[in-house]
Scaffold this active site. Structure first.
Site, mmCIF file in Angstrom:
data_model
loop_
_atom_site.group_PDB
_atom_site.id
_atom_site.type_symbol
_atom_site.label_atom_id
_atom_site.label_comp_id
_atom_site.label_asym_id
_atom_site.label_seq_id
_atom_site.Cartn_x
_atom_site.Cartn_y
_atom_site.Cartn_z
ATOM 1 N N PRO A 2 3.355 -0.241 -7.924
ATOM 2 C CA PRO A 2 2.234 -1.106 -7.750
ATOM 3 C C PRO A 2 1.959 -1.308 -6.194
ATOM 4 O O PRO A 2 2.514 -1.859 -5.688
ATOM 5 C CB PRO A 2 2.491 -2.227 -8.715
ATOM 6 C CG PRO A 2 3.755 -1.868 -9.583
ATOM 7 C CD PRO A 2 4.334 -0.864 -8.603
ATOM 8 N N GLU A 3 0.553 -0.928 -6.038
ATOM 9 C CA GLU A 3 -0.085 -1.172 -4.784
ATOM 10 C C GLU A 3 -1.319 -2.042 -4.937
ATOM 11 O O GLU A 3 -1.522 -2.544 -6.165
ATOM 12 C CB GLU A 3 -0.420 0.176 -3.941
ATOM 13 C CG GLU A 3 0.684 1.224 -4.100
ATOM 14 C CD GLU A 3 0.038 2.337 -3.245
ATOM 15 O OE1 GLU A 3 -0.942 2.420 -2.536
ATOM 16 O OE2 GLU A 3 0.677 3.395 -3.642
ATOM 17 N N LYS A 61 0.826 -7.124 -2.322
ATOM 18 C CA LYS A 61 1.109 -6.331 -3.688
ATOM 19 C C LYS A 61 1.753 -7.418 -4.465
ATOM 20 O O LYS A 61 2.776 -6.920 -5.409
ATOM 21 C CB LYS A 61 2.136 -5.244 -3.337
ATOM 22 C CG LYS A 61 1.470 -4.085 -2.253
ATOM 23 C CD LYS A 61 2.312 -3.087 -1.927
ATOM 24 C CE LYS A 61 1.754 -2.295 -0.819
ATOM 25 N NZ LYS A 61 2.708 -1.179 -0.312
ATOM 26 N N ARG A 265 8.928 9.240 3.069
ATOM 27 C CA ARG A 265 7.742 9.075 2.132
ATOM 28 C C ARG A 265 7.064 10.271 1.918
ATOM 29 O O ARG A 265 6.650 11.178 2.897
ATOM 30 C CB ARG A 265 6.804 8.010 2.032
ATOM 31 C CG ARG A 265 7.502 6.607 1.417
ATOM 32 C CD ARG A 265 7.951 5.678 2.292
ATOM 33 N NE ARG A 265 8.605 4.459 1.675
ATOM 34 C CZ ARG A 265 9.957 4.312 1.503
ATOM 35 N NH1 ARG A 265 10.755 5.064 2.041
ATOM 36 N NH2 ARG A 265 10.458 3.377 0.914
#
Length: 275
Positions: A2-3, A61, A265
């Site tokens: 979740p961003e 967030k 990432r």
DNA sequence: CATATGTCCTGAGAGC
DNA sequence: TGCTCTCAGGACATAT
């Protein structure tokens, strides 16, 4: 994952709890290890039960329930957490139930258990979520401020956009998406971007984040992310680069989306149209 | 100081 | 088929 768009969708999904009173705080018996409830489940229960919820905010967030006492309950989903009203995806990973005086329940569900729920006293909020920890919200800063905060850095722009102390809300997926829209190579060091390029990054950031909010976020292949009513988002159908390695770039029609790794990432981009 | 790396965690998917 | 391995990435702690 979740961003900002996913967390904003969760926030909007539970807005109707404003004005309700917390009747009960329950910790479901969880087969897996319980998530972190800070400073302790007992403190959460003691300070939350009986309190009226006066606002539902977002801090980067995180979803923030403001209580009439001035305390706040902060939900931090991290990788796989969800804030829900009523229906969890499964019983198994249900970590916390906040029962309201009208019988509804705000739930925290977290498949991986990396998430966190924190009761923060009014005087401690700044310490945990103040300007030293969290930069301005990605939706609420100007292009000049964005540039001022990042332009001296030698880090690649993609990596810098993930720095929550610089600006709050952008995560791995949307960083790749917005740089593709801005036509900026994710490997470019921040200190080599021109003013015009910062403007493009900023405009693309707003466009991507707002579009993702309109589509209630991205539910990826693992299906983990859901809105507050346990429904899927649909922005994954609009991704231009994320998780599309090897596919044709739909903008230039000639480049191929590449996957590289930056700061451990995945980054996705089209080397042909991102310069 | 700025930047880089390691860690937590579970479940999906790959490969044998 | 069923095992083992790798990978996904939020935020933070620790290292350079």
């Amino acid at each position: 994952m979740p961003e900002l768009p996913e967390v904003e969708t969760m926030r909007r999904g539970i807005l109707s709890v404003v004005g309700r009173r917390i009747a009960e705080v329950r910790l479901p018996r969880c087969r897996k290890r319980p998530i972190l409830i800070a400073p302790s489940p007992a403190t959460l229960r003691r300070r939350a039960v009986g309190q009226k919820i006066v606002a539902v905010d977002r801090a980067g967030k995180r979803v923030v329930l403001r209580l009439a006492s001035g305390d706040a309950i902060v939900f931090e989903p991290r990788m796989a957490g969800l804030v829900l009203l009523g229906t969890p995806p499964t019983r198994e990973h249900l970590r916390l139930r906040i029962v309201l005086d009208d019988g509804r329940e705000v739930l925290f569900w977290d498949r991986r258990g990396l998430g966190l729920v924190r009761l923060v006293r009014q005087d401690e909020f700044e310490k945990h979520y103040g300007a030293a920890k969290l930069g301005p919200d990605a939706l609420a800063l100007s292009w000049q401020e964005l540039a001022a905060r990042l332009a001296k850095s030698r880090r690649p722009i993609k990596v810098a956009l993930l720095d929550q102390a610089a600006l709050a809300g952008v995560g791995n997926l949307y960083a790749s998406e917005l740089l593709h829209l801005a036509r900026i190579d994710p490997r470019r060091p921040c200190n080599e971007l021109s003013k015009a390029e910062w403007r493009r990054v900023h405009a693309a950031m707003l466009e991507v984040l707002h579009a993702a909010i309109r589509h209630e976020g991205s539910t990826l292949g693992d299906g983990t992310y859901r809105n507050a009513l346990n429904e899927e988002g649909s922005y994954q159908n609009h991704h231009r680069v994320y998780d599309r390695a090897g596919q044709r770039c739909e903008r230039c029609r000639r480049g191929e989306i590449e996957r590289i790794v930056q700061a451990q990432r995945s980054t996705y981009f089209c080397a042909r149209c991102q310069k």
